[in-house]
Design a protein around this motif. Sequence first.
Motif, PDB file in Angstrom:
ATOM      1  N   THR A  64       0.858  -1.180   0.000  1.00 32.42           N
ATOM      2  CA  THR A  64       0.000   0.000   0.000  1.00 32.42           C
ATOM      3  C   THR A  64       0.896   1.232   0.000  1.00 32.42           C
ATOM      4  OG1 THR A  64      -0.080   0.058   2.421  1.00 32.42           O
ATOM      5  CG2 THR A  64      -1.855  -1.120   1.292  1.00 32.42           C
ATOM      6  N   TYR A  65       0.369   2.311  -0.513  1.00 30.30           N
ATOM      7  CA  TYR A  65       1.102   3.562  -0.362  1.00 30.30           C
ATOM      8  C   TYR A  65       0.190   4.577   0.283  1.00 30.30           C
ATOM      9  CZ  TYR A  65      -1.023   5.442  -4.676  1.00 30.30           C
ATOM     10  OH  TYR A  65      -1.894   5.888  -5.635  1.00 30.30           O
ATOM     11  N   ASP A  66       0.788   5.411   1.122  1.00 35.57           N
ATOM     12  CA  ASP A  66       0.025   6.396   1.877  1.00 35.57           C
ATOM     13  C   ASP A  66      -0.015   7.745   1.184  1.00 35.57           C
ATOM     14  OD1 ASP A  66      -0.495   4.577   3.997  1.00 35.57           O
ATOM     15  OD2 ASP A  66       1.519   4.942   4.767  1.00 35.57           O
ATOM     16  N   HIS A  67       1.117   8.130   0.604  1.00 34.55           N
ATOM     17  CA  HIS A  67       1.222   9.435  -0.050  1.00 34.55           C
ATOM     18  C   HIS A  67       1.971   9.288  -1.364  1.00 34.55           C
ATOM     19  CE1 HIS A  67       1.193  10.181   4.345  1.00 34.55           C
ATOM     20  NE2 HIS A  67       0.317  11.112   4.012  1.00 34.55           N
ATOM     21  N   LEU A  68       1.537  10.047  -2.341  1.00 34.46           N
ATOM     22  CA  LEU A  68       2.261  10.165  -3.602  1.00 34.46           C
ATOM     23  C   LEU A  68       2.245  11.646  -3.952  1.00 34.46           C
ATOM     24  CD1 LEU A  68       3.676   9.191  -6.171  1.00 34.46           C
ATOM     25  CD2 LEU A  68       1.443   8.596  -7.097  1.00 34.46           C
ATOM     26  N   ILE A  69       3.403  12.261  -3.878  1.00 35.63           N
ATOM     27  CA  ILE A  69       3.528  13.694  -4.114  1.00 35.63           C
ATOM     28  C   ILE A  69       4.383  13.894  -5.356  1.00 35.63           C
ATOM     29  CG2 ILE A  69       4.358  15.880  -3.160  1.00 35.63           C
ATOM     30  CD1 ILE A  69       4.021  14.470  -0.357  1.00 35.63           C
ATOM     31  N   VAL A  70       3.879  14.698  -6.285  1.00 34.88           N
ATOM     32  CA  VAL A  70       4.568  14.919  -7.554  1.00 34.88           C
ATOM     33  C   VAL A  70       4.846  16.406  -7.725  1.00 34.88           C
ATOM     34  CG1 VAL A  70       4.397  14.698 -10.063  1.00 34.88           C
ATOM     35  CG2 VAL A  70       3.453  12.912  -8.589  1.00 34.88           C
ATOM     36  N   ASP A  71       6.060  16.716  -8.167  1.00 38.58           N
ATOM     37  CA  ASP A  71       6.453  18.089  -8.487  1.00 38.58           C
ATOM     38  C   ASP A  71       7.272  18.033  -9.776  1.00 38.58           C
ATOM     39  OD1 ASP A  71       7.059  20.776  -8.532  1.00 38.58           O
ATOM     40  OD2 ASP A  71       8.546  20.662  -6.920  1.00 38.58           O
ATOM     41  N   GLY A  72       6.614  18.289 -10.891  1.00 39.26           N
ATOM     42  CA  GLY A  72       7.301  18.234 -12.180  1.00 39.26           C
ATOM     43  C   GLY A  72       7.779  16.826 -12.484  1.00 39.26           C
ATOM     44  N   ASN A  73       9.099  16.652 -12.626  1.00 38.07           N
ATOM     45  CA  ASN A  73       9.664  15.339 -12.941  1.00 38.07           C
ATOM     46  C   ASN A  73      10.138  14.596 -11.688  1.00 38.07           C
ATOM     47  OD1 ASN A  73      11.927  16.975 -12.398  1.00 38.07           O
ATOM     48  ND2 ASN A  73      13.214  15.769 -13.766  1.00 38.07           N
ATOM     49  N   LYS A  74       9.734  15.073 -10.523  1.00 37.30           N
ATOM     50  CA  LYS A  74      10.121  14.439  -9.265  1.00 37.30           C
ATOM     51  C   LYS A  74       8.876  13.949  -8.536  1.00 37.30           C
ATOM     52  CE  LYS A  74      14.207  17.263  -8.814  1.00 37.30           C
ATOM     53  NZ  LYS A  74      14.931  18.254  -8.047  1.00 37.30           N
ATOM     54  N   ALA A  75       9.046  12.852  -7.790  1.00 39.84           N
ATOM     55  CA  ALA A  75       7.930  12.301  -7.030  1.00 39.84           C
ATOM     56  C   ALA A  75       8.456  11.643  -5.759  1.00 39.84           C
ATOM     57  CB  ALA A  75       7.168  11.274  -7.863  1.00 39.84           C
ATOM     58  N   ALA A  76       7.587  11.617  -4.751  1.00 34.05           N
ATOM     59  CA  ALA A  76       7.881  10.935  -3.495  1.00 34.05           C
ATOM     60  C   ALA A  76       6.675  10.075  -3.145  1.00 34.05           C
ATOM     61  CB  ALA A  76       8.146  11.944  -2.390  1.00 34.05           C
ATOM     62  N   VAL A  77       6.942   8.876  -2.677  1.00 34.84           N
ATOM     63  CA  VAL A  77       5.871   7.963  -2.281  1.00 34.84           C
ATOM     64  C   VAL A  77       6.320   7.217  -1.026  1.00 34.84           C
ATOM     65  CG1 VAL A  77       6.671   6.117  -3.816  1.00 34.84           C
ATOM     66  CG2 VAL A  77       4.307   6.136  -3.089  1.00 34.84           C
ATOM     67  N   ASP A  78       5.370   7.004  -0.116  1.00 36.34           N
ATOM     68  CA  ASP A  78       5.690   6.214   1.073  1.00 36.34           C
ATOM     69  C   ASP A  78       4.558   5.235   1.308  1.00 36.34           C
ATOM     70  OD1 ASP A  78       3.851   8.255   1.968  1.00 36.34           O
ATOM     71  OD2 ASP A  78       4.404   7.715   4.023  1.00 36.34           O
ATOM     72  N   GLY A  79       4.901   4.138   1.993  1.00 40.29           N
ATOM     73  CA  GLY A  79       3.885   3.135   2.232  1.00 40.29           C
ATOM     74  C   GLY A  79       4.407   1.967   3.030  1.00 40.29           C
ATOM     75  N   PHE A  80       3.723   0.841   2.868  1.00 37.08           N
ATOM     76  CA  PHE A  80       4.027  -0.375   3.621  1.00 37.08           C
ATOM     77  C   PHE A  80       3.976  -1.552   2.664  1.00 37.08           C
ATOM     78  CE2 PHE A  80       2.724  -3.975   6.336  1.00 37.08           C
ATOM     79  CZ  PHE A  80       3.748  -3.934   7.271  1.00 37.08           C
ATOM     80  N   ILE A  81       4.922  -2.471   2.826  1.00 39.84           N
ATOM     81  CA  ILE A  81       4.985  -3.632   1.944  1.00 39.84           C
ATOM     82  C   ILE A  81       5.193  -4.896   2.770  1.00 39.84           C
ATOM     83  CG2 ILE A  81       7.452  -3.346   1.498  1.00 39.84           C
ATOM     84  CD1 ILE A  81       6.863  -4.241  -1.406  1.00 39.84           C
TER      85      ILE A  81
END
Length: 118
Positions: A64-81
């Motif tokens: 699962t992922y909790d957050h997906l943040i995108v800024d242009g050609n960059k992205a951050a995602v966090d979650g649990f696996i």
Amino acid sequence: MTTKEIVLQVIDAFDNNDVDKILDLFADDVIWTMKGSNLTISNGKDEVEKFLSGMEDVKVVSSTYDHLIVDGNKAAVDGFIQCKNKNSEEINMHYADFYELENDRVKILTSYIVDKKD
């Protein structure tokens, strides 16, 4: 394709152990750093393929992922696996991945992985 769509495809490819799809989404000269393990893959897709082939015994059970943040050609995602190894032992981890894309391919991936403590 948008940065968000590409990152979601990468997540899906990892969830399904689809090495070919992962490699297709990575730039030829991708750099993947795994913080906390002192592992950096800096020789491109061939080295990524070799690393992932060593992980064949680890299968994703759920993700699962909790957050997906995108800024242009960059992205951050966090979650649990949740994964299982060849002995059916569970491996549970929290993660945060930071992506930088170039020409619709992952050029730089920085991963932070923390084992879940019971």
